[in-house]
Design a protein around this motif. Structure first.
Motif, mmCIF file in Angstrom:
data_model
loop_
_atom_site.group_PDB
_atom_site.id
_atom_site.type_symbol
_atom_site.label_atom_id
_atom_site.label_comp_id
_atom_site.label_asym_id
_atom_site.label_seq_id
_atom_site.Cartn_x
_atom_site.Cartn_y
_atom_site.Cartn_z
ATOM 1 N N PRO A 42 -34.561 102.032 -20.768
ATOM 2 C CA PRO A 42 -35.320 100.695 -20.921
ATOM 3 C C PRO A 42 -35.386 99.874 -19.688
ATOM 4 N N ALA A 43 -36.684 98.933 -19.859
ATOM 5 C CA ALA A 43 -36.737 98.086 -18.816
ATOM 6 C C ALA A 43 -36.048 96.755 -19.190
ATOM 7 N N SER A 44 -35.980 96.409 -20.662
ATOM 8 C CA SER A 44 -35.452 95.166 -20.987
ATOM 9 C C SER A 44 -34.989 95.056 -22.448
ATOM 10 N N VAL A 45 -34.144 94.229 -22.771
ATOM 11 C CA VAL A 45 -33.967 94.016 -24.245
ATOM 12 C C VAL A 45 -35.008 92.991 -24.892
ATOM 13 N N HIS A 46 -35.814 93.608 -25.985
ATOM 14 C CA HIS A 46 -36.877 92.899 -26.658
ATOM 15 C C HIS A 46 -36.267 92.078 -27.629
ATOM 16 N N ASN A 47 -35.298 92.367 -28.368
ATOM 17 C CA ASN A 47 -34.584 91.366 -29.375
ATOM 18 C C ASN A 47 -33.438 92.307 -29.953
ATOM 19 N N PHE A 48 -32.408 91.488 -30.697
ATOM 20 C CA PHE A 48 -31.422 92.266 -31.262
ATOM 21 C C PHE A 48 -30.881 91.472 -32.715
ATOM 22 N N ASN A 49 -29.995 92.195 -33.301
ATOM 23 C CA ASN A 49 -29.414 91.389 -34.645
ATOM 24 C C ASN A 49 -28.167 92.198 -34.677
ATOM 25 N N GLY A 50 -27.186 91.280 -35.631
ATOM 26 C CA GLY A 50 -25.827 91.924 -35.599
ATOM 27 C C GLY A 50 -24.970 91.629 -34.580
ATOM 28 N N ILE A 76 -43.986 99.617 -20.315
ATOM 29 C CA ILE A 76 -45.453 100.220 -20.279
ATOM 30 C C ILE A 76 -45.111 101.404 -21.568
ATOM 31 N N ASN A 77 -46.222 101.927 -21.858
ATOM 32 C CA ASN A 77 -46.090 102.965 -22.836
ATOM 33 C C ASN A 77 -45.607 104.351 -22.202
ATOM 34 N N ILE A 78 -44.819 104.921 -23.015
ATOM 35 C CA ILE A 78 -44.126 106.187 -22.410
ATOM 36 C C ILE A 78 -44.043 107.054 -23.344
ATOM 37 N N ALA A 79 -43.663 108.497 -23.191
ATOM 38 C CA ALA A 79 -43.486 109.348 -24.038
ATOM 39 C C ALA A 79 -42.319 110.197 -23.676
ATOM 40 N N GLY A 80 -41.631 110.946 -24.640
ATOM 41 C CA GLY A 80 -40.669 112.021 -24.391
ATOM 42 C C GLY A 80 -39.637 111.899 -25.506
ATOM 43 N N PHE A 81 -38.596 112.622 -25.044
ATOM 44 C CA PHE A 81 -37.431 113.068 -26.070
ATOM 45 C C PHE A 81 -36.259 111.972 -25.675
ATOM 46 N N SER A 93 -46.373 99.360 -30.308
ATOM 47 C CA SER A 93 -46.960 97.970 -30.238
ATOM 48 C C SER A 93 -45.724 97.241 -30.661
ATOM 49 N N SER A 94 -45.675 95.889 -30.220
ATOM 50 C CA SER A 94 -44.598 95.051 -30.585
ATOM 51 C C SER A 94 -44.696 94.630 -32.006
ATOM 52 N N TYR A 95 -45.870 94.838 -32.412
ATOM 53 C CA TYR A 95 -46.086 94.392 -33.884
ATOM 54 C C TYR A 95 -45.289 95.200 -34.950
ATOM 55 N N TRP A 96 -44.939 96.509 -34.614
ATOM 56 C CA TRP A 96 -44.338 97.394 -35.416
ATOM 57 C C TRP A 96 -43.116 97.719 -35.060
ATOM 58 N N VAL A 97 -42.463 97.029 -34.355
ATOM 59 C CA VAL A 97 -40.959 96.976 -33.917
ATOM 60 C C VAL A 97 -40.318 96.932 -35.210
ATOM 61 N N SER A 98 -39.516 97.689 -35.365
ATOM 62 C CA SER A 98 -38.382 97.796 -36.814
ATOM 63 C C SER A 98 -37.213 98.484 -36.813
ATOM 64 N N ARG A 132 -36.465 119.225 -29.171
ATOM 65 C CA ARG A 132 -37.878 118.961 -28.578
ATOM 66 C C ARG A 132 -38.956 118.566 -29.568
ATOM 67 N N GLU A 133 -38.846 119.059 -30.693
ATOM 68 C CA GLU A 133 -40.137 118.685 -31.598
ATOM 69 C C GLU A 133 -39.961 117.220 -32.053
ATOM 70 N N LYS A 134 -38.941 116.511 -31.601
ATOM 71 C CA LYS A 134 -38.495 115.137 -32.028
ATOM 72 C C LYS A 134 -39.139 114.191 -30.922
ATOM 73 N N GLU A 135 -39.735 114.819 -29.992
ATOM 74 C CA GLU A 135 -40.354 114.182 -28.715
ATOM 75 C C GLU A 135 -41.135 113.087 -29.730
ATOM 76 N N ARG A 136 -41.473 111.757 -28.923
ATOM 77 C CA ARG A 136 -42.295 110.869 -29.543
ATOM 78 C C ARG A 136 -43.427 110.688 -28.483
ATOM 79 N N GLY A 137 -44.740 110.931 -28.953
ATOM 80 C CA GLY A 137 -45.877 111.160 -28.197
ATOM 81 C C GLY A 137 -46.148 109.694 -27.205
ATOM 82 N N GLY A 138 -45.885 108.659 -28.050
ATOM 83 C CA GLY A 138 -46.237 107.468 -27.224
ATOM 84 C C GLY A 138 -45.518 106.161 -28.002
ATOM 85 N N PHE A 139 -44.538 105.500 -27.093
ATOM 86 C CA PHE A 139 -43.899 104.341 -27.605
ATOM 87 C C PHE A 139 -43.637 103.371 -26.268
ATOM 88 N N ARG A 140 -43.666 101.998 -26.428
ATOM 89 C CA ARG A 140 -43.458 101.079 -25.548
ATOM 90 C C ARG A 140 -41.792 100.539 -25.831
#
Ligand SMILES: *[C@@H]1O[C@H](CO)[C@@H](O)[C@H](O)[C@H]1NC(C)=O
Ligand SMILES: *[C@@H]1O[C@H](CO)[C@@H](O)[C@H](O)[C@H]1NC(C)=O
Ligand SMILES: *[C@@H]1O[C@H](CO)[C@@H](O)[C@H](O)[C@H]1NC(C)=O
Ligand SMILES: *[C@@H]1O[C@H](CO)[C@@H](O)[C@H](O)[C@H]1NC(C)=O
Ligand SMILES: *[C@@H]1O[C@H](CO)[C@@H](O)[C@H](O)[C@H]1NC(C)=O
Ligand SMILES: *[C@@H]1O[C@H](CO)[C@@H](O)[C@H](O)[C@H]1NC(C)=O
Ligand SMILES: *[C@@H]1O[C@H](CO)[C@@H](O)[C@H](O)[C@H]1NC(C)=O
Ligand SMILES: *[C@@H]1O[C@H](CO)[C@@H](O)[C@H](O)[C@H]1NC(C)=O
Ligand SMILES: *[C@@H]1O[C@H](CO)[C@@H](O)[C@H](O)[C@H]1NC(C)=O
Ligand SMILES: *[C@@H]1O[C@H](CO)[C@@H](O)[C@H](O)[C@H]1NC(C)=O
Ligand SMILES: *[C@@H]1O[C@H](CO)[C@@H](O)[C@H](O)[C@H]1NC(C)=O
Ligand SMILES: *[C@@H]1O[C@H](CO)[C@@H](O)[C@H](O)[C@H]1NC(C)=O
Length: 676
Positions: free
Chosen positions: A35-43, A75-80, A102-107, A137-145
């Motif tokens: 990861p490049a940076s911390v977006h946010n955290f809780n707890g 940036i948007n990346i992909a992998g496992f 998207s930052s919009y769906w961070v959860s 391997r089948e749990k690679e995520r094809g796109g996420f920032r």
């Protein structure tokens, strides 16, 4: 005579081994990403920054009780993902991982979506003891920032490192994912970033074909059935032969769609020239052609069989594009009988009106596709003309006479039945007054128009409809379609309206890069004219893909029209250089095909204009020098290759261009000097 206030000495950057303008390339330099940076955290989380790239090697990050950290890869990346666990309080500890483009769906409860409804389930790791835990391997995520680590329950877990193994461009060496064969640069930084984000979007949509989308929930769940945040997802369906494939989206679909390729492929050619992935994808569509009717699939496997009049034709355009960009006659020959059978299938739907009657609604998810539709008929007209060129290249004269007559009759019928002279645009079909973005853009791209006044009117009418977020597709409930807007860009350039094309890139693709909900690296599939992350054809907003090859239109348009490097035949055996700079003062671009390197650099100064161009020896082309508003002369000097040393053309004072025909391959310097 006004002295020239121009330019340093021009030199082609490609002559050195360095990759030109590589500071703009977004592709990672290694497949192991942090990861490049911390977006946010809780707890209760100790040292969440320790897991970012800057801090690897520091003390671990400790999650205590219910806690979560969202990380940003920039940036948007992909992998496992792999978790390197330092310590656990007991054997009943879990770390969950969620992903979002998207930052919009961070959860901390779910990933964004790949299905028509709900959100995708968290990927859980049962961390029994210290050590490395790697996702299957089948749990690679094809796109996420964004990637969120979640700790549930009591107890604690200390994490040494979190890594993603980057999986796109699987057939390229680990240290060479960014080794582009093409480049683009101009004096507008936004346009430079747009070119490179388009190139990168196509890379992240180039996948190992063993990890395509199994479409497990297709037609099974929708918002009336489920809004669950635990929708299952995995990617392990083999979609093509070979070791790489060009698919439509990085996160979602991950299957072959020929329409998307019509925009993605030229973008690939001018940036990475990754031809093998294009071939694997095209072959996969012909592999499942109906061998008696000739019908091609709407999409590659495992998508259910469906008829789309336009995607059928886009597959044929894919073959024509492949030949144009490679000159590979063997690949063309291998598909030619299938191509002709597929063409007969389309032609069999032409009725007594002279137009094709579309009887299936499937297209790019626009609404109202049917009957004598303008977009479908413009694409058919274009495909027939491509077919004539392919037949000529193969020496197969048999279909040419018929195709020539049929094309002419489509053109005259479309103009008779669908051109609305009052409005200055085409109607969607005879029974509506709707003037679609797709059909009008395609009418210009295909040259279904009969005169330049139509082209100019379509261009200016399309501009008039823009919203603050881009060009609306009226035929898709006003959605903004970065796909169809890619054809709109081409239409503006063909109308000699470069300022409209550059304006739309800045407005629409600028928003798609710079809005805080976007990935700042890849282009979204579609959104709303209000700027919301809602795409009219979908019920589930979280499903929208933020990396879709069909949204990369500016990349090829900037190279082909702004830098002006156009291949006219067979890998560039003939070409045209015709820069259209709009308000730009400087543009420099180049790319490679199997024939060699094509480059053009144009600089506009106070006293004139200077260009350098290069094309492989043995090719020939046409040069269109854009003129400034002054009297002057055009001087063409051979820097290498070519025959005659210099060619001189004298131009009258005007704005427009002067054309020099029969320019041989080699390196040329061109100057236009104002004489008064
Ligand atoms: C999870 O996110 C919700 C908001 O969606 C927040 O209220 C909660 O504190 C978070 N929980 C943890 C453990 O981070
Ligand atoms: C933390 O909680 C906030 C506010 O509820 C929420 O927006 C955010 O997504 C949460 N982040 C994580 C990593 O749980
Ligand atoms: C944490 O999540 C895992 C995976 O869903 C589950 O098996 C476990 O029971 C959860 N632990 C607690 C304390 O909720
Ligand atoms: C890719 O480019 C980098 C940097 O220019 C270079 O070090 C590397 O050797 C190249 N890799 C390949 C396989 O060409
Ligand atoms: C939702 O899915 C159900 C069951 O799969 C189906 O019967 C229904 O028609 C679907 N509804 C919509 C609006 O697509
Ligand atoms: C998913 O969540 C729903 C409730 O939203 C629940 O009924 C269902 O059992 C859950 N499925 C799994 C596999 O956890
Ligand atoms: C894909 O992965 C799922 C979930 O792990 C598994 O059930 C399925 O058998 C796999 N399919 C193939 C073709 O490997
Ligand atoms: C004609 O176009 C309109 C507008 O797109 C559409 O509503 C209608 O369904 C189309 N007609 C047919 C036969 O598809
Ligand atoms: C197109 O074909 C369908 C099905 O045969 C027919 O119902 C429809 O009237 C035709 N449309 C036109 C515009 O001829
Ligand atoms: C072209 O060929 C098709 C199919 O053989 C035929 O139906 C059609 O009439 C021909 N058109 C012309 C203009 O020759
Ligand atoms: C477009 O069509 C017109 C005839 O309608 C023709 O004169 C012109 O040459 C065509 N343009 C191109 C680029 O083929
Ligand atoms: C977006 O990416 C560019 C590099 O491509 C970077 O310079 C810029 O700071 C980024 N913007 C934001 C808001 O992070």
């Amino acid at each position: 005579m006004k002295p020239l206030s121009l330019l340093p000495v021009l030199a082609f950057v490609v002559s050195s081994s360095a990759i030109a303008y590589d500071e703009y390339i977004l592709a990672p330099k290694s497949r192991t990403l942090h990861p490049a940076s911390v977006h946010n955290f809780n707890g209760s989380v100790t040292g969440p920054e320790s897991l970012t790239k800057k801090s690897t090697g520091n003390s671990p990050t400790t999650f205590q009780g219910e806690s979560a950290v969202a990380y940003d890869f920039g940036i948007n990346i992909a992998g496992f993902v792999t978790l390197d666990i330092a310590a656990v309080s007991d054997a009943d500890q879990y770390i969950g991982v969620t992903f979002s483009e998207s930052s919009y769906w961070v959860s901390n409860a779910s990933s964004d979506a790949t299905a028509d409804a709900g959100k995708d389930e968290t990927l859980w790791f049962h961390v029994l003891s210290p050590g490395r835990y790697t996702a299957p391997r089948e749990k690679e995520r094809g796109g996420f920032r964004y990637m969120t680590l979640v700790h549930n329950g009591t107890g604690s877990v200390s994490v040494n490192a979190v890594e993603v193994h980057y999986t796109p461009m699987p057939h390229w060496a680990d240290d060479a994912i960014g080794n582009y064969t093409g480049y683009f640069h101009c004096d507008d930084e936004l346009l430079n970033r747009i070119w490179y984000a388009g190139a990168y979007t196509n890379q992240i949509c180039t996948i190992d074909p063993h990890y395509g989308d199994a479409l497990i929930h297709i037609f099974q769940i929708n918002s009336s059935v489920s809004d669950a945040t635990n929708v299952t997802w995995y990617n392990n369906y083999t979609i093509t032969n070979g070791s790489s494939a060009l698919v439509d989206g990085a996160k979602r679909d991950r299957i072959v769609w020929a329409g998307d390729m019509a925009i993605a492929v030229p973008g690939v050619v001018v940036s990475t020239n990754d031809v093998i992935s294009i071939e694997n994808s095209l072959n996969s569509l012909f592999d499942i052609q109906n061998t008696s009717s000739g019908q091609l699939p709407y999409a590659g496997r495992p998508f259910p069989t469906a008829l789309s009049f336009t995607y059928h034709l886009y597959t044929l355009i894919g073959v024509a594009d492949h030949y144009l960009y490679t000159g590979d006659i063997a690949f063309l020959s291998s598909l030619w009988s299938k191509w002709k059978l597929a063409m007969s299938f389309s032609l069999s739907y032409i009725d007594s009106s002279g137009l094709m009657n579309v009887t299936s609604p499937a297209d790019w998810l626009r609404f109202g596709m049917g009957g004598h539709n303008i977009e479908a008929n413009a694409i058919l007209y274009y495909t027939i003309l491509q077919g004539i060129q392919l037949a000529e290249a193969l020496g197969d004269s048999e279909p040419i006479a018929n195709w020539t007559l049929v094309a002419a009759s489509i053109k005259s019928a479309a103009n008779r039945l669908l051109w609305d002279e009052e409005v200055g645009m085409y109607r969607d079909n005879e029974t509506t007054t709707l003037n679609p973005q797709d059909g009008n853009s395609w009418a210009v791209v295909s040259n279904l128009t009969t005169n330049s006044s139509q082209v100019e009117r379509i261009s200016s009418n399309l501009v008039r409809r823009w919203t603050p977020y881009g060009a609306p597709a009226l035929e898709a409930a006003d959605a903004i379609s970065p796909f169809i807007s890619g054809f709109e860009l081409q239409a503006h350039f063909l109308a000699q309206n470069a300022s409209a094309a550059l304006g739309l890139m800045r407005l629409q693709w600028g928003f798609m890069l710079d809005d805080a909900r976007m990935t700042n690296s890849t282009f979204i599939e579609g959104y709303s004219t209000t700027g919301e992350l809602h795409y009219a054809p979908y019920l589930n907003d979280a499903r929208i893909s933020h990396a879709h090859g069909w949204a990369t239109g500016p990349t090829s348009s900037l190279t082909f029209y702004v830098a002006g490097i156009q291949l006219l035949s067979a890998g560039g055996r003939t070409w045209r250089v015709a820069p259209e700079l709009g308000d730009l003062k400087h543009v420099d671009a180049g790319f490679r095909t199997s024939l060699g390197f094509f480059g053009a650099k144009t600089e506009i100064g106070d006293g004139g204009l200077e260009m350098e161009l290069e094309a492989p020896e043995g090719t020939s082309g046409e040069l269109r020098v854009p003129l400034l508003a002054c009297k002057g002369r055009v001087l063409l000097q051979a820097l290498s290759g070519g025959c005659g040393d210099t060619v001189v053309e004298v131009a009258e004072a005007n704005v427009g261009s002067v054309t020099v025909a029969d320019v041989e391959g080699g390196k040329w310097k061109v100057t236009f000097t104002c004489s008064a």
